[in-house]
Design an enzyme around this catalytic site. Structure first.
Site, PDB file in Angstrom:
ATOM      1  N   ALA A 130      35.538  47.130  38.801  1.00 58.33           N
ATOM      2  CA  ALA A 130      35.749  47.330  37.364  1.00 58.33           C
ATOM      3  C   ALA A 130      35.321  48.738  36.986  1.00 58.33           C
ATOM      4  O   ALA A 130      34.265  49.203  37.409  1.00 58.33           O
ATOM      5  CB  ALA A 130      34.950  46.309  36.551  1.00 58.33           C
ATOM      6  N   CYS A 131      36.146  49.423  36.206  1.00 59.23           N
ATOM      7  CA  CYS A 131      35.789  50.731  35.650  1.00 59.23           C
ATOM      8  C   CYS A 131      35.998  50.681  34.143  1.00 59.23           C
ATOM      9  O   CYS A 131      36.622  49.750  33.632  1.00 59.23           O
ATOM     10  CB  CYS A 131      36.615  51.851  36.296  1.00 59.23           C
ATOM     11  SG  CYS A 131      38.361  51.864  35.850  1.00 59.23           S
ATOM     12  N   PRO A 132      35.498  51.652  33.383  1.00 58.20           N
ATOM     13  CA  PRO A 132      35.548  51.569  31.928  1.00 58.20           C
ATOM     14  C   PRO A 132      36.948  51.422  31.346  1.00 58.20           C
ATOM     15  O   PRO A 132      37.154  50.657  30.418  1.00 58.20           O
ATOM     16  CB  PRO A 132      34.890  52.882  31.476  1.00 58.20           C
ATOM     17  CG  PRO A 132      33.958  53.218  32.586  1.00 58.20           C
ATOM     18  CD  PRO A 132      34.658  52.778  33.830  1.00 58.20           C
ATOM     19  N   GLY A 134      39.641  50.540  33.238  1.00 57.80           N
ATOM     20  CA  GLY A 134      40.282  49.437  33.942  1.00 57.80           C
ATOM     21  C   GLY A 134      41.705  49.749  34.349  1.00 57.80           C
ATOM     22  O   GLY A 134      42.562  48.862  34.377  1.00 57.80           O
ATOM     23  N   THR A 138      39.652  50.994  39.173  1.00 59.15           N
ATOM     24  CA  THR A 138      39.526  49.563  39.436  1.00 59.15           C
ATOM     25  C   THR A 138      40.411  49.139  40.601  1.00 59.15           C
ATOM     26  O   THR A 138      39.966  48.478  41.546  1.00 59.15           O
ATOM     27  CB  THR A 138      39.893  48.766  38.175  1.00 59.15           C
ATOM     28  OG1 THR A 138      38.981  49.103  37.124  1.00 59.15           O
ATOM     29  CG2 THR A 138      39.826  47.269  38.425  1.00 59.15           C
TER      30      THR A 138
END
Length: 585
Positions: A130-132, A134, A138
């Site tokens: 998950a990344c900010p 997305g 990700t």
């Protein structure tokens, strides 16, 4: 003989609670295992488990239809099920609990449990990325982990928590059968479902760039220790909140982004009909403006709410949302929202740990006690302590940014542009991005334009370089350049990562120079952008970018500078075909 402990609980604490307990004790005894059961109901726990019994247990069974506090079981193999399942399939429940402990349920009464040798089967991993935003990191990290696991001879299933929600969701069965869990995330990921598993937490960037090392480290983790206390050597014992304020901020930004995108584009659409039309009640333009403004009004409360959620999970959401709304009312902007979110999260987490209630009143804690006390505390702090200083600071920063012109605007644009390219989606990139998105709440749109333009430049510069300086790139890199072009147009800076990772000392300075130029030119021209994502595709929305021509020229100029710099610093490769005259003569 295995030693087990169990907790059974149903809403009334009468029928199913005791039927499940009796079934578990009877079947365990018939198979030669010792089992102690704590029953919980409306009157509280009966025959409570002692810390010594929990410490000595090989595994824990929670057969419950209501909430059961599990913190005392941290570090123990734990199987969750319902009371009905424990009654109907008692042997299956015991088998799963013993399997989690590395033991087998023997079919002969009073026989010894046998250890299952894990090395005799193919190892299985599960992961969450998950990344900010997305969008890019990700899914790139998920692919990298899959390739690394395959190279290590393991099976893996990766759940991606992106901008459209969770995909490839892990099932309880897949988690229970996994040898280890990998969390590659820069935002909040709930760890409750992974209790009792070997767990490695790292950043999404680390999972992408060092995937094989991450897989090896996860497989090398020691099994959870048989102790009731958290195991400090095993990452599984860590709380999600230990990512630090920066991780919590990025979680808030990731949940805020869709709200800002929708609000910004709807406001831009309302301007298509003219500014006067947007002010006339009853018109479509006015309706679009009203809906867009409503979305923007949610921006800071959502930011604060999910910062607090990242720290304290659900208990932090209510005080965070209220604190964010107060920040808007007090004109403290996104700075006040960040402070409100951090205050709410840490206060709610402290109250959750500090407040102890009798077991029969424990149900009031999440729905009454924590929301009331945390919201009261955060609200009073915002009104009497934080609000005024944050509002003054926000107003001063807004005046400064809106008054920038000439050399000052160029310097700020160059700085933001360079930050977007220096690590291409990493912490520095995200810091510049979060700063610019936050300013949208105060109607400051020029930094957002500079950041998005500069973020498009690295992959576009790479794509252009593979076309004009073909001799500097392999055939595979030239093919990858086409994909980088598409990613660049969509404002996915990560499209340049494969090239930067292969030759960082040459590629990163070239890309940073081009992005800095783009940011400087965008700020110098006063370009305003009302949507925080979308790349060049937002140009299809009239009014989203103004003025359009300087914006496009800034992107083209930065991309051209990056491409030219790459052509100069990268050495020509040897021709992939045999040299003329080679071979026989």
């Amino acid at each position: 003989m295995a030693k087990l402990v169990a907790v059974t609980a149903c809403p009334t604490g009468i029928a199913h609670t005791f039927m499940a307990a009796e079934a578990l004790v009877r079947v365990a005894a018939a198979r030669g295992h010792a089992l102690r059961v704590e029953t919980q109901g409306a009157q509280g726990p009966r025959t409570p488990l002692t810390p010594e019994e929990i410490a000595e247990a090989d595994a824990v069974i929670i057969a419950a239809d209501t909430f059961v506090e599990e913190r005392r079981f941290v570090g123990k193999p734990l199987h969750r099920t319902s009371t009905a399942q424990a009654i109907r399939d008692t042997e299956g429940v015991l088998t799963e609990a013993l399997r989690l402990a590395g033991l087998a349920l023997t079919s002969e009464p009073a026989a010894q449990a046998q250890v299952i040798p894990l090395a005799s089967r193919r190892r299985h991993l599960v992961a969450v990325t998950a990344c900010p935003t997305g969008i890019a990191h990700t899914f790139m990290a998920a692919e990298a982990l899959k390739r690394a696991a395959e190279a290590a001879g393991c099976d893996i299933k990766v759940e991606t928590q992106g901008s459209v929600g969770a995909r490839n969701t892990l099932t309880p069965e897949e988690i229970s059968s996994a040898d280890a869990v990998i969390i590659g995330a820069d935002t909040h990921v709930s760890l409750e479902r992974f209790a009792g598993k070997r767990l490695l937490q790292t950043s999404v960037g680390d999972a992408l760039k060092r995937a094989r090392g991450v897989v090896d480290e996860a497989l090398a983790l020691p099994p959870p220790q048989a102790t009731a206390a958290p195991v400090q050597a095993a990452p599984a014992a860590r709380r999600p909140a230990e990512g630090g304020p920066y991780t919590h901020l990025l979680t808030g930004v990731s949940f805020m982004l869709p709200v800002v995108v929708a609000g910004g584009l709807l406001l831009a659409l309302s301007y298509v009909f003219g500014l006067e039309a947007a002010r006339q009640p009853g018109t479509l333009a006015a309706a679009l403006s009203q809906v867009g403004a409503a979305a923007f009004a949610l921006m800071v409360p959502v930011l604060a709410g999910y910062i607090a959620f990242s720290i304290a999970d659900r208990p932090g959401l209510t005080p965070g949302l209220v604190g964010g709304l107060l920040a808007m009312q007090l004109q403290a902007g996104f700075l006040g929202g960040i402070v409100a979110g951090l205050l709410a999260g840490y206060l709610a987490r402290w109250l959750r740990a500090a407040i102890r209630l009798p077991a029969n009143l424990e149900g009031l804690k999440p729905v009454l006690v924590l929301p009331l006390l945390s919201t009261l505390g955060v609200g009073l702090l915002m009104v009497y302590v934080v609000g005024a200083p944050a509002a003054w600071l926000m107003a001063a920063m807004t005046r400064f940014l809106q008054g920038l012109s000439g050399a000052n605007a160029v310097l700020l644009g160059a700085l933001l542009g360079a930050m977007m390219a220096v690590d291409m989606g990493g912490p520095v990139n995200k810091a510049a991005y979060a700063f610019s998105v936050g300013l949208l709440s105060s109607n400051t749109f020029t930094p957002m334009a500079a950041v998005m333009a500069a973020g498009m430049t690295p992959p576009l510069g790479i794509a252009l370089a593979t076309l004009v300086a073909r001799s500097r790139f392999t055939r595979q890199e030239r093919e990858a350049g086409k994909a980088a072009a598409v990613l660049g147009l969509a404002f996915i800076t990560e499209g340049a990562i494969p090239f930067a990772a292969k030759d960082p000392l040459r590629v990163i300075p070239c890309l940073t120079a081009g992005a800095a130029l783009t940011g400087a030119l965008s700020m110098r021209a006063g370009v305003m952008l009302r949507a925080p994502h979308g790349g060049l595709f937002v140009l299809a929305i009239p009014g989203a970018v103004t003025p359009v021509l300087p914006y496009v020229l800034a992107i083209l100029a930065g991309s051209a500078v990056s491409a030219a710099a790459l052509a100069l610093v990268k050495r020509p490769l040897q021709d992939e075909r045999p040299a003329a005259g080679a071979g026989g003569g």
